[in-house]
Design a protein around this motif. Structure first.
Motif, PDB file in Angstrom:
ATOM      1  N   LEU A 276       0.810  -1.213   0.000  1.00 15.76           N
ATOM      2  CA  LEU A 276       0.000   0.000   0.000  1.00 15.76           C
ATOM      3  C   LEU A 276       0.846   1.267   0.000  1.00 15.76           C
ATOM      4  N   LEU A 277       2.137   1.147  -0.252  1.00 18.86           N
ATOM      5  CA  LEU A 277       3.042   2.298  -0.222  1.00 18.86           C
ATOM      6  C   LEU A 277       3.752   2.465  -1.550  1.00 18.86           C
ATOM      7  N   GLY A 278       3.986   3.710  -1.944  1.00 14.76           N
ATOM      8  CA  GLY A 278       4.721   3.996  -3.175  1.00 14.76           C
ATOM      9  C   GLY A 278       4.426   5.401  -3.676  1.00 14.76           C
ATOM     10  N   PRO A 279       5.108   5.836  -4.742  1.00 18.83           N
ATOM     11  CA  PRO A 279       4.955   7.209  -5.247  1.00 18.83           C
ATOM     12  C   PRO A 279       3.545   7.550  -5.721  1.00 18.83           C
ATOM     13  N   THR A 280       2.775   6.564  -6.148  1.00 20.43           N
ATOM     14  CA  THR A 280       1.416   6.857  -6.619  1.00 20.43           C
ATOM     15  C   THR A 280       0.410   6.965  -5.483  1.00 20.43           C
ATOM     16  N   ASP A 281       0.865   6.805  -4.254  1.00 19.30           N
ATOM     17  CA  ASP A 281       0.002   6.951  -3.088  1.00 19.30           C
ATOM     18  C   ASP A 281      -0.221   8.440  -2.832  1.00 19.30           C
ATOM     19  N   ARG A 282      -1.129   9.030  -3.609  1.00 12.10           N
ATOM     20  CA  ARG A 282      -1.450  10.449  -3.485  1.00 12.10           C
ATOM     21  C   ARG A 282      -2.958  10.637  -3.613  1.00 12.10           C
ATOM     22  N   GLY A 283      -3.455  11.688  -2.971  1.00 15.70           N
ATOM     23  CA  GLY A 283      -4.876  11.980  -3.007  1.00 15.70           C
ATOM     24  C   GLY A 283      -5.199  13.121  -3.948  1.00 15.70           C
ATOM     25  N   LEU A 284      -6.476  13.473  -4.032  1.00 17.40           N
ATOM     26  CA  LEU A 284      -6.949  14.551  -4.896  1.00 17.40           C
ATOM     27  C   LEU A 284      -7.524  15.682  -4.038  1.00 17.40           C
ATOM     28  N   ASP A 285      -7.047  16.885  -4.300  1.00 16.85           N
ATOM     29  CA  ASP A 285      -7.453  18.065  -3.532  1.00 16.85           C
ATOM     30  C   ASP A 285      -8.735  18.640  -4.134  1.00 16.85           C
ATOM     31  N   LEU A 286      -9.851  18.020  -3.826  1.00 11.94           N
ATOM     32  CA  LEU A 286     -11.143  18.455  -4.321  1.00 11.94           C
ATOM     33  C   LEU A 286     -12.006  18.938  -3.151  1.00 11.94           C
ATOM     34  N   THR A 287     -12.786  19.976  -3.399  1.00 13.22           N
ATOM     35  CA  THR A 287     -13.728  20.470  -2.401  1.00 13.22           C
ATOM     36  C   THR A 287     -15.134  20.183  -2.886  1.00 13.22           C
ATOM     37  N   LEU A 288     -15.863  19.379  -2.134  1.00 20.88           N
ATOM     38  CA  LEU A 288     -17.230  19.028  -2.487  1.00 20.88           C
ATOM     39  C   LEU A 288     -18.203  19.987  -1.812  1.00 20.88           C
ATOM     40  N   GLU A 289     -19.409  20.074  -2.343  1.00 16.14           N
ATOM     41  CA  GLU A 289     -20.477  20.849  -1.723  1.00 16.14           C
ATOM     42  C   GLU A 289     -21.774  20.053  -1.798  1.00 16.14           C
ATOM     43  N   ILE A 290     -22.542  20.083  -0.723  1.00 14.01           N
ATOM     44  CA  ILE A 290     -23.862  19.455  -0.691  1.00 14.01           C
ATOM     45  C   ILE A 290     -24.908  20.558  -0.629  1.00 14.01           C
ATOM     46  N   TRP A 291     -25.805  20.557  -1.621  1.00 16.83           N
ATOM     47  CA  TRP A 291     -26.890  21.529  -1.696  1.00 16.83           C
ATOM     48  C   TRP A 291     -28.215  20.804  -1.478  1.00 16.83           C
ATOM     49  N   LEU A 292     -29.027  21.328  -0.569  1.00 15.00           N
ATOM     50  CA  LEU A 292     -30.356  20.766  -0.300  1.00 15.00           C
ATOM     51  C   LEU A 292     -31.398  21.808  -0.685  1.00 15.00           C
ATOM     52  N   ASN A 293     -32.196  21.498  -1.699  1.00 17.94           N
ATOM     53  CA  ASN A 293     -33.236  22.419  -2.167  1.00 17.94           C
ATOM     54  C   ASN A 293     -32.682  23.817  -2.435  1.00 17.94           C
ATOM     55  N   GLY A 294     -31.501  23.858  -3.025  1.00 17.11           N
ATOM     56  CA  GLY A 294     -30.896  25.130  -3.406  1.00 17.11           C
ATOM     57  C   GLY A 294     -30.086  25.807  -2.330  1.00 17.11           C
ATOM     58  N   GLU A 295     -29.942  25.194  -1.171  1.00 18.15           N
ATOM     59  CA  GLU A 295     -29.190  25.805  -0.077  1.00 18.15           C
ATOM     60  C   GLU A 295     -27.958  24.970   0.249  1.00 18.15           C
ATOM     61  N   LEU A 296     -26.829  25.654   0.369  1.00 19.01           N
ATOM     62  CA  LEU A 296     -25.574  24.971   0.697  1.00 19.01           C
ATOM     63  C   LEU A 296     -25.586  24.566   2.167  1.00 19.01           C
ATOM     64  N   VAL A 297     -25.430  23.258   2.425  1.00 14.76           N
ATOM     65  CA  VAL A 297     -25.462  22.783   3.814  1.00 14.76           C
ATOM     66  C   VAL A 297     -24.126  22.201   4.268  1.00 14.76           C
ATOM     67  N   SER A 298     -23.213  21.917   3.335  1.00 16.90           N
ATOM     68  CA  SER A 298     -21.930  21.340   3.743  1.00 16.90           C
ATOM     69  C   SER A 298     -20.914  21.490   2.622  1.00 16.90           C
ATOM     70  N   SER A 299     -19.620  21.582   3.008  1.00 19.81           N
ATOM     71  CA  SER A 299     -18.517  21.667   2.043  1.00 19.81           C
ATOM     72  C   SER A 299     -17.415  20.681   2.448  1.00 19.81           C
ATOM     73  N   PRO A 300     -17.583  19.400   2.153  1.00 19.92           N
ATOM     74  CA  PRO A 300     -16.584  18.401   2.568  1.00 19.92           C
ATOM     75  C   PRO A 300     -15.288  18.495   1.750  1.00 19.92           C
ATOM     76  N   PRO A 301     -14.131  18.463   2.415  1.00 17.78           N
ATOM     77  CA  PRO A 301     -12.841  18.497   1.711  1.00 17.78           C
ATOM     78  C   PRO A 301     -12.291  17.089   1.504  1.00 17.78           C
ATOM     79  N   ALA A 302     -11.866  16.796   0.280  1.00 21.15           N
ATOM     80  CA  ALA A 302     -11.321  15.459  -0.011  1.00 21.15           C
ATOM     81  C   ALA A 302      -9.808  15.406   0.139  1.00 21.15           C
ATOM     82  N   ALA A 303      -9.162  16.529   0.434  1.00 21.39           N
ATOM     83  CA  ALA A 303      -7.704  16.588   0.441  1.00 21.39           C
ATOM     84  C   ALA A 303      -7.075  15.648   1.465  1.00 21.39           C
TER      85      ALA A 303
END
Length: 403
Positions: A276-303
Motif C-alpha cells: 500500500l506504499l509507493g509514489p502513486t500513493d497520493r490523493g486529490l485536492d477536491l472540495t465538495l459541496e452538498i446543496w439541499l433544495n438550493g441551499e448549501l449545507v456542507s462543504s466536505p474536503p477530499a484533500a
C-alpha cells in the motif's frame, strides 16, 4: 446549521456542464438514432461521434458507439490519444460547427455499463464521526481501520445517472418493525471509473500501476437508509440500506484533467503494509459541496482522505481479484473536522439529535419526500484557476411499495 448560500445551479437543470474537459453520453435532441458520446461545451453539448468521423479523429469507431464501454476497454494509451485530440478540437471552436447540440434538447444517459461497484470507507474523519455516534463509550475507529481500506461490494444494477429520481425505500428497521425508511441520507463521495485490461486473475495490480486503470472521476451519492442499515449491519452488511440507488455524475472528468489536484496523503500511524506504499500513493485536492433544495449545507474536503485511489485498487486486487472495464469505486463519505464539512446527514444532524436548520425556517434530521440534493465539486486546474466536476443530483419520491 446552514451555510446559507444560494445555489448557483437552478433546480431541474439535469445536464449542467462542468468547467473543463469531460465525457458523457446523451440521448434526445430530436435526432434519430441511439444515444451518443458527448462532451460539454459552454451551454451546448458536443456530439463527439460525428466530430470524430468528420475530422478523422483517433479511435473514431470507439467514439461512435452508444456508450463509453469500448473506450474504457481500450486502455490508457487510447484514452490519452482521444483526450489529446479532443483538447485540440475544443481549442478551435470553428471545428465544432455543425456538431453542437443544444443542452436543453438532450438528456443524460448512464455513460457506461457498471461492471462491479465497490464502495470504500476511506475518510478517517467520517469514520471517527460515525464511530462516536454509534459507539460513544468506545474507541471511534475499529482496530483494523488504519491497517487497510475497508469497503463493501455494492449493487451495480442500481447505479443511476444524475437526475434520476430516488424512491424512498422500505425495509426492516428493528424487531417486528418494517416500512419506509425514516432516515434517508446522502453520502457525498468521489467515484473512480476504471477501464483497460483487468489483468490476469490471481495477479494483484501493483500500486505503481494502479492509476493506469482509472479512466476518470465522477461525483457519487451513495444514498443510504440509516435505520435499515443499522438494523441489518450486525455484523454483516450493509445490504438493503444502500442497494436501492447510487447516483453518479452524467459527466466523467478524465483523470489527466486533475493533474494539478494531486496532493500528498495525511500522515499515517501505523505505517501501512508495503503493498500500500509507493509514489502513486497520493490523493486529490477536491472540495465538495452538498446543496439541499438550493441551499448549501456542507462543504466536505477530499484533500485529507486517509486512503488514496491507488491504494483502493491495490488493496481490492491484493487477494487476486481482477478488475473489469466499467468497475466503479467509491471513496466513501468525504467529511472534514468541522460540522459544516460533514458529508452526510448522519453526521450533520448527529443521527437526528441536532437537526440541520435551513434558511426557510425548516430543519432536517434526514431527507423528506420532495427534497432535491445536488453534490458539486471543484479542484485546481492545470494552468491555474479551478475546474468543476459534473454535478450529481437526485430528488426523493415517496414510497411506492410496502412490506
Amino acid at each position: 446549521m446552514s451555510l446559507g448560500s444560494p445555489h448557483p445551479h437552478p433546480a431541474g437543470a439535469h445536464l449542467r456542464p462542468p468547467l473543463g474537459m469531460a465525457l458523457g453520453v446523451v440521448a434526445g435532441s430530436g435526432r434519430p438514432g441511439p444515444s451518443r458520446i458527448a462532451a460539454p461545451v459552454g451551454d451546448a453539448v458536443l456530439d463527439i461521434a460525428s466530430l470524430a468521423v468528420a475530422e478523422n479523429g483517433p479511435h473514431a469507431a470507439l467514439l461512435h458507439r452508444p456508450n463509453l464501454d469500448g473506450l474504457l476497454a481500450a486502455g490508457r494509451p487510447a484514452w490519452r490519444e482521444v483526450f489529446g485530440w479532443l483538447a485540440e478540437q475544443l481549442a478551435d471552436p470553428d471545428r465544432l460547427s455543425g456538431h453542437l447540440l443544444p443542452a436543453t434538447g438532450v438528456v443524460p444517459v448512464l455513460p457506461f455499463t457498471v461492471a462491479d461497484y465497490v464502495d470504500f470507507f476511506a475518510c478517517e474523519q467520517h469514520a471517527v464521526n460515525v464511530g462516536r455516534i454509534y459507539r460513544p463509550h468506545a474507541e471511534p475507529l475499529t482496530p483494523n481501520w488504519k491497517h487497510l481500506p475497508l469497503g463493501y461490494h455494492g449493487r451495480a444494477g442500481t447505479v443511476v445517472v444524475s437526475g434520476t429520481p430516488v424512491v424512498r425505500p422500505v425495509g426492516q428497521r428493528g424487531p417486528g418493525d418494517a416500512g419506509p425508511t425514516g432516515a434517508l441520507d446522502v453520502e457525498a463521495e468521489i467515484g473512480y471509473v476504471l477501464g483497460g485490461s483487468g489483468g490476469v486473475p490471481g495477479e494483484p495490480v501493483e500500486l505503481a500501476h494502479a492509476l493506469d486503470h482509472i479512466f476518470g472521476v465522477v461525483l457519487l451519492n451513495d444514498w443510504s437508509a440509516r435505520d435499515i442499515q443499522a438494523w441489518e449491519s450486525r455484523p454483516l452488511g450493509p445490504l438493503l440500506g444502500k442497494s436501492f440507488a447510487t447516483s453518479i455524475s452524467a459527466w466523467i472528468t478524465p483523470l489527466d484533467e486533475l493533474a494539478a489536484a494531486w496532493i500528498d496523503p495525511p500522515p499515517r500511524d501505523p505505517q501501512p503494509l508495503p503493498y500500500l506504499l509507493g509514489p502513486t500513493d497520493r490523493g486529490l485536492d477536491l472540495t465538495l459541496e452538498i446543496w439541499l433544495n438550493g441551499e448549501l449545507v456542507s462543504s466536505p474536503p477530499a484533500a485529507d482522505l486517509y486512503w488514496t485511489p491507488a491504494q483502493l485498487i491495490a488493496h481490492l486486487t491484493s487477494n487476486g481479484a481482477s478488475l473489469r472495464g466499467g468497475d466503479l469505486l467509491g471513496s466513501g463519505t468525504v467529511s472534514g473536522a468541522r460540522r459544516e464539512q460533514r458529508g452526510c446527514f448522519l453526521e450533520l444532524s448527529r443521527n437526528g439529535a441536532e437537526p440541520v436548520s435551513l434558511a426557510d425556517g425548516s430543519s432536517r434530521a434526514y431527507l423528506c419526500d420532495g427534497d432535491e440534493v445536488v453534490i458539486t465539486a471543484t479542484g485546481p486546474a492545470v494552468g491555474g484557476g479551478r475546474l468543476s466536476l459534473g454535478e450529481v443530483r437526485g430528488t426523493i419520491l415517496p414510497t411506492t411499495s410496502r412490506i
